[in-house]
Write an enzyme that holds these catalytic residues in place. Sequence first.
Site, PDB file in Angstrom:
ATOM      1  N   LYS A   1     -33.219 -65.295  20.777  1.00  0.00           N
ATOM      2  CA  LYS A   1     -33.022 -66.558  21.505  1.00  0.00           C
ATOM      3  C   LYS A   1     -34.344 -67.306  21.648  1.00  0.00           C
ATOM      4  O   LYS A   1     -34.417 -68.518  21.389  1.00  0.00           O
ATOM      5  CB  LYS A   1     -32.428 -66.270  22.882  1.00  0.00           C
ATOM      6  CG  LYS A   1     -32.027 -67.529  23.635  1.00  0.00           C
ATOM      7  CD  LYS A   1     -31.277 -67.185  24.922  1.00  0.00           C
ATOM      8  CE  LYS A   1     -29.916 -66.650  24.633  1.00  0.00           C
ATOM      9  NZ  LYS A   1     -29.154 -66.329  25.848  1.00  0.00           N
TER      10      LYS A   1
ATOM     11  N   ARG B   1     -32.705 -66.086  31.195  1.00  0.00           N
ATOM     12  CA  ARG B   1     -31.771 -65.447  30.254  1.00  0.00           C
ATOM     13  C   ARG B   1     -32.470 -64.358  29.443  1.00  0.00           C
ATOM     14  O   ARG B   1     -33.675 -64.419  29.220  1.00  0.00           O
ATOM     15  CB  ARG B   1     -31.217 -66.482  29.259  1.00  0.00           C
ATOM     16  CG  ARG B   1     -30.434 -67.631  29.871  1.00  0.00           C
ATOM     17  CD  ARG B   1     -30.158 -68.679  28.801  1.00  0.00           C
ATOM     18  NE  ARG B   1     -29.532 -69.868  29.323  1.00  0.00           N
ATOM     19  CZ  ARG B   1     -28.247 -70.185  29.167  1.00  0.00           C
ATOM     20  NH1 ARG B   1     -27.449 -69.388  28.511  1.00  0.00           N
ATOM     21  NH2 ARG B   1     -27.760 -71.302  29.664  1.00  0.00           N
TER      22      ARG B   1
ATOM     23  N   GLY C   1     -23.297 -61.454  25.580  1.00  0.00           N
ATOM     24  CA  GLY C   1     -22.706 -61.075  26.860  1.00  0.00           C
ATOM     25  C   GLY C   1     -23.111 -59.719  27.398  1.00  0.00           C
ATOM     26  O   GLY C   1     -22.680 -59.317  28.475  1.00  0.00           O
TER      27      GLY C   1
ATOM     28  N   MET D   1     -26.202 -58.591  28.215  1.00  0.00           N
ATOM     29  CA  MET D   1     -27.270 -58.577  29.214  1.00  0.00           C
ATOM     30  C   MET D   1     -27.114 -59.767  30.160  1.00  0.00           C
ATOM     31  O   MET D   1     -26.216 -60.587  29.990  1.00  0.00           O
ATOM     32  CB  MET D   1     -28.624 -58.551  28.529  1.00  0.00           C
ATOM     33  CG  MET D   1     -28.922 -57.186  27.905  1.00  0.00           C
ATOM     34  SD  MET D   1     -30.471 -57.165  27.011  1.00  0.00           S
ATOM     35  CE  MET D   1     -30.140 -58.222  25.635  1.00  0.00           C
TER      36      MET D   1
ATOM     37  N   ARG E   1     -28.116 -69.421  17.083  1.00  0.00           N
ATOM     38  CA  ARG E   1     -28.317 -68.073  16.536  1.00  0.00           C
ATOM     39  C   ARG E   1     -27.360 -67.906  15.366  1.00  0.00           C
ATOM     40  O   ARG E   1     -26.383 -68.644  15.238  1.00  0.00           O
ATOM     41  CB  ARG E   1     -28.068 -66.995  17.600  1.00  0.00           C
ATOM     42  CG  ARG E   1     -26.657 -66.984  18.157  1.00  0.00           C
ATOM     43  CD  ARG E   1     -26.523 -65.997  19.304  1.00  0.00           C
ATOM     44  NE  ARG E   1     -25.224 -66.102  19.961  1.00  0.00           N
ATOM     45  CZ  ARG E   1     -24.931 -65.550  21.126  1.00  0.00           C
ATOM     46  NH1 ARG E   1     -25.847 -64.858  21.772  1.00  0.00           N
ATOM     47  NH2 ARG E   1     -23.734 -65.681  21.653  1.00  0.00           N
TER      48      ARG E   1
ATOM     49  N   HIS F   1     -15.746 -64.249  25.576  1.00  0.00           N
ATOM     50  CA  HIS F   1     -16.339 -62.923  25.366  1.00  0.00           C
ATOM     51  C   HIS F   1     -15.427 -62.060  24.498  1.00  0.00           C
ATOM     52  O   HIS F   1     -15.862 -61.441  23.530  1.00  0.00           O
ATOM     53  CB  HIS F   1     -16.571 -62.252  26.733  1.00  0.00           C
ATOM     54  CG  HIS F   1     -17.061 -60.833  26.614  1.00  0.00           C
ATOM     55  ND1 HIS F   1     -16.208 -59.754  26.615  1.00  0.00           N
ATOM     56  CD2 HIS F   1     -18.305 -60.319  26.455  1.00  0.00           C
ATOM     57  CE1 HIS F   1     -16.914 -58.647  26.474  1.00  0.00           C
ATOM     58  NE2 HIS F   1     -18.190 -58.968  26.381  1.00  0.00           N
TER      59      HIS F   1
ATOM     60  N   ARG G   1      -9.137 -32.497  -4.404  1.00  0.00           N
ATOM     61  CA  ARG G   1      -9.012 -31.230  -3.673  1.00  0.00           C
ATOM     62  C   ARG G   1      -7.673 -30.586  -4.017  1.00  0.00           C
ATOM     63  O   ARG G   1      -6.629 -30.999  -3.509  1.00  0.00           O
ATOM     64  CB  ARG G   1      -9.119 -31.482  -2.167  1.00  0.00           C
ATOM     65  CG  ARG G   1     -10.489 -31.967  -1.740  1.00  0.00           C
ATOM     66  CD  ARG G   1     -10.467 -32.726  -0.440  1.00  0.00           C
ATOM     67  NE  ARG G   1      -9.900 -34.058  -0.613  1.00  0.00           N
ATOM     68  CZ  ARG G   1     -10.268 -35.151   0.055  1.00  0.00           C
ATOM     69  NH1 ARG G   1     -11.215 -35.074   0.955  1.00  0.00           N
ATOM     70  NH2 ARG G   1      -9.699 -36.301  -0.170  1.00  0.00           N
TER      71      ARG G   1
ATOM     72  N   ARG H   1     -11.959 -29.925  -7.861  1.00  0.00           N
ATOM     73  CA  ARG H   1     -12.506 -28.757  -7.156  1.00  0.00           C
ATOM     74  C   ARG H   1     -11.449 -27.664  -7.142  1.00  0.00           C
ATOM     75  O   ARG H   1     -10.326 -27.885  -6.674  1.00  0.00           O
ATOM     76  CB  ARG H   1     -12.890 -29.131  -5.718  1.00  0.00           C
ATOM     77  CG  ARG H   1     -13.511 -27.961  -4.963  1.00  0.00           C
ATOM     78  CD  ARG H   1     -13.907 -28.344  -3.551  1.00  0.00           C
ATOM     79  NE  ARG H   1     -12.755 -28.544  -2.685  1.00  0.00           N
ATOM     80  CZ  ARG H   1     -12.819 -29.000  -1.429  1.00  0.00           C
ATOM     81  NH1 ARG H   1     -13.994 -29.338  -0.928  1.00  0.00           N
ATOM     82  NH2 ARG H   1     -11.746 -29.156  -0.710  1.00  0.00           N
TER      83      ARG H   1
ATOM     84  N   SER I   1     -22.450 -31.581  -7.146  1.00  0.00           N
ATOM     85  CA  SER I   1     -21.878 -32.548  -6.206  1.00  0.00           C
ATOM     86  C   SER I   1     -22.186 -32.033  -4.802  1.00  0.00           C
ATOM     87  O   SER I   1     -21.833 -30.908  -4.460  1.00  0.00           O
ATOM     88  CB  SER I   1     -20.361 -32.660  -6.399  1.00  0.00           C
ATOM     89  OG  SER I   1     -19.835 -33.586  -5.480  1.00  0.00           O
TER      90      SER I   1
ATOM     91  N   GLY J   1     -21.645 -31.449  -1.229  1.00  0.00           N
ATOM     92  CA  GLY J   1     -20.567 -31.461  -0.223  1.00  0.00           C
ATOM     93  C   GLY J   1     -21.219 -31.537   1.151  1.00  0.00           C
ATOM     94  O   GLY J   1     -21.412 -30.518   1.823  1.00  0.00           O
TER      95      GLY J   1
ATOM     96  N   ASP K   1     -19.832 -29.817   4.671  1.00  0.00           N
ATOM     97  CA  ASP K   1     -20.167 -28.417   4.940  1.00  0.00           C
ATOM     98  C   ASP K   1     -21.669 -28.173   4.938  1.00  0.00           C
ATOM     99  O   ASP K   1     -22.166 -27.327   5.680  1.00  0.00           O
ATOM    100  CB  ASP K   1     -19.483 -27.503   3.913  1.00  0.00           C
ATOM    101  CG  ASP K   1     -18.050 -27.193   4.305  1.00  0.00           C
ATOM    102  OD1 ASP K   1     -17.619 -27.657   5.380  1.00  0.00           O
ATOM    103  OD2 ASP K   1     -17.347 -26.499   3.548  1.00  0.00           O
TER     104      ASP K   1
ATOM    105  N   CYS L   1     -19.996 -36.047  -2.343  1.00  0.00           N
ATOM    106  CA  CYS L   1     -18.550 -36.229  -2.140  1.00  0.00           C
ATOM    107  C   CYS L   1     -18.112 -35.967  -0.698  1.00  0.00           C
ATOM    108  O   CYS L   1     -16.926 -35.912  -0.413  1.00  0.00           O
ATOM    109  CB  CYS L   1     -17.750 -35.349  -3.092  1.00  0.00           C
ATOM    110  SG  CYS L   1     -18.014 -33.590  -2.833  1.00  0.00           S
TER     111      CYS L   1
ATOM    112  N   TYR M   1     -23.938 -40.923  -8.558  1.00  0.00           N
ATOM    113  CA  TYR M   1     -22.750 -41.534  -7.961  1.00  0.00           C
ATOM    114  C   TYR M   1     -22.533 -41.045  -6.537  1.00  0.00           C
ATOM    115  O   TYR M   1     -23.096 -40.031  -6.107  1.00  0.00           O
ATOM    116  CB  TYR M   1     -21.496 -41.231  -8.802  1.00  0.00           C
ATOM    117  CG  TYR M   1     -21.046 -39.779  -8.776  1.00  0.00           C
ATOM    118  CD1 TYR M   1     -20.211 -39.294  -7.767  1.00  0.00           C
ATOM    119  CD2 TYR M   1     -21.459 -38.885  -9.760  1.00  0.00           C
ATOM    120  CE1 TYR M   1     -19.819 -37.967  -7.734  1.00  0.00           C
ATOM    121  CE2 TYR M   1     -21.073 -37.552  -9.742  1.00  0.00           C
ATOM    122  CZ  TYR M   1     -20.250 -37.096  -8.725  1.00  0.00           C
ATOM    123  OH  TYR M   1     -19.857 -35.773  -8.685  1.00  0.00           O
TER     124      TYR M   1
END
Length: 886
Positions: free
Chosen positions: A26, A96, A105, A107, A352, A468, A574, A630, A777, A779, A782, A844, A864
């Site tokens: 601002k 402000r 909105g 603050m 803004r 708002h 899967r 897989r 790949s 995972g 996990d 993945c 990828y």
Amino acid sequence: MSKYIFSFGDKKNKKTLNSKEILGGKGANLAEMARLGLPVPPGFTISTQMCKIFYKDKKKLPTKIYSEIKKELKKIELKTKKKFGDNTNPLLVSVRSGSRASMPGMMDTILNLGLNDKTAEALSKKTSNKRFARDSYRRFIQMYGNVVLGIKSHLFEEIIDNYKLTKGVLQDTELDSEDWDGLIKNFKNLILEKTKKNFPQDVYEQLFGAIKAVFLSWESKRAKTYRKFNQIPDDWGTAVNVQSMVFGNMGNDCATGVAFTRDPSTGENKFFGEYLINAQGEDVVAGSRTPRYITKKAKEDAGAKEDSMEEIMPKIFKELKNIFTKLEKHYRDMQDIEFTVENNKLWMLQTRTGKRTAKAAIKIAVDMVKEKLISKKEAILRIDPSTLDTLLHPTLDEKAEKKVIAKGLPASPGAASGKVVFTADEAEKMNNQKEDSILVRVETSPEDIHGMHAAKGILTARGGMTSHAAVVARGMGRPCVSGSGEINIDYESKEFKAGNLTIKEGDVITIDGGTGRVIQGSVPTVKPDISGYFSTIMKWADEFRKLKIRTNAETPQDTKMARKFGAEGIGLCRTEHMFFDDERILSVRQMILSKDLDDRKTALDKLLPFQKNDFKEIFKIMKGLPVTVRLLDPPLHEFLPKTDKDMEAVARALNSGIKEIKNRVAELHELNPMLGHRGCRLGISFPEIYEMQCRAIFTALIECKKEKIESVIPEIMIPLVSTEDELGIMRKLVNKIADDLQKKYKIKINYFVGTMIELPRAALQAAPISKYADFFSFGTNDLTQTTFGISRDDSGKFLDDYLDHKIFDNDPFVSIDRDGVGELVKIASQRGRKQNKKLKLGICGEHGGDPKSIEFCSKVGLNYVSCSPYRVPIARLAAAQAELRK
């Protein structure tokens, strides 16, 4: 003392003045508008650095800053020819907030500061408008009492509502100066009762109290929640802007408004905004009065009766229109603007970058490239990839039967159905219980932010398109219908009435944020249209990105959807998900519970045609693109029967007794299945399972070749490997099945074998493991669990505590932990490629669809990422942005 205060329009030190890091958004924009020669009320900004000092010094302002503030006030006095605290011609100011990132909105703001009993009387005489002076004073007491003194705002509202009820009027504008005199006394008495102190008459005490309150609002619950949802760093702090007041509530030649240079919902290149005559800014934003339209066309399109600003204030409208054009060309982006008209004089209070829906963001970006305002690169970088999610999900089926019970303003597009709730807390509670809700409020306030995030949609009885509720909902991608005057909400009874119909808490409604309709019950949806502007942005993104985007899919439906969204292959199919079908689960259980190899092979022979057909269907859809399959990963107990009925069915299939089946189920039970007999460990113990799956993959491939269907090259992925020997043994198994089938059918089969890196040991031993791998790949679901030793399913119980204590910056299951999990990915990539230069690398886990994680994957040099079908466009855009940011 370092410089912490900066005047608007000060031409010295331009770099600092245009710095959002120091001045906040601002302050930087006010300084810039002043520099451009626009009508900005004079003022100054206290920098974000002072906010940091304030918190470091136990929430105190340094002594020297008080005199600096007084010096800056003198400059405003000279420019305005008014004096702060003067009993003849008083200067009034607004105080402000202004964060580096827009937090609408979240603050606090205080208007009309500098009024006390004497200056209010002086204002009355100076303006010859006693009602205006008293109204301004009561607004200031109300705001100051709430923001600085901590008195709940509803207590002030109740006093006003009770007074209006006694007088028999509906609107605040129907109260006269004597009424406000009485209410001012009531407000002061409330403050005395709650704080045991009189309302402060010293204007400097008021000012310093307000500045501290704005700094304190940076750490308010709503601000923290907003930052958390929008990933805004806590250490940025806020600036404070002190500005000379201009008044939109002095009479009918005064007004206040909020406008956007383009439509923030659709992106159309037309001015969009609302204004109120004889009002102050918070009246428009808070929704306490329903505003009017700025343009004549918007008024006519909405069928509204009240005159537009274009009609009632044509000269002001023309000036405003020119400023809109100037600001948009200067900032080269759609602007969100606040303005006030005082005695037919236009003042600019804020500009803004405007919050917008994903649909609008895409249209605006494409249009601005066509208008030669920005480049393609800038267009791509302007769109937040995570917001695309809102475009990719279904909208209401217009052919479906609908009982429309009310209408409001189409404040944020999209459609949602859910149970009605009346509080933000209840919406959050329902979300935690995995139930969809629609948050219904008279009007929302920043305190509702957590509930707005938790709810599927928002409905308000009051408020306009710039209220708002509307602004926050658009930013979040939540459907919102605002200003539905046709509904009457009773919080106490937990119900709302729409005509003669009563909707109670827990009843299901549907809202359509694109049309403003409120509908009883749940309504079916239709698939999204992703052509036009969306396709253009995706095409541009594909021109710049290097990272390939695959999908996680194992059903024809998901595979088709992913292809439609631009997936360039399957990164994770899967196979276990294919086993849960009703036709197959009995054979799966028979295979698991078999006593010997022959019984197990009999069950696997039944499963083989199902698996083969599944793969064939997917290979057909993917038309030559890579497909990573897989092999069976979860522990076998996941497939086991749990009810007596299911156990009896397996017993019959195996010619066995129910007791024997129950004993076998008990034998297979594991204390920690996630680290138990699963993944490649199953392939080592029961190689016939993986043999069947490989046979199904290769047979499907052979059939596709025979039918002249464009052939894919399958990538067979061995899960949960931690040693090179495990992968070596499994690779031999795959090769043997491929060799047998090539000899049998006299057809050459092309395929790759690789592994999922999901254990820390595998990442560290990537070099020897890569000798047997064509690809890795990662995972990361996990890998995150095993690196942290945290169960993803149980982490919800404490993750919020870790985020609150800043132990984690982000949920590590949402955005990749770069220091730990990311380091393992880097190590595995470097060591694997050093050993095997042709090694292909991908990811993945869920991180494959997270923009921050995609940026990391691009930096590390993966080939990828793979994600769920609906996140494919998000990943395409994020990958382009990652490349452009390099």
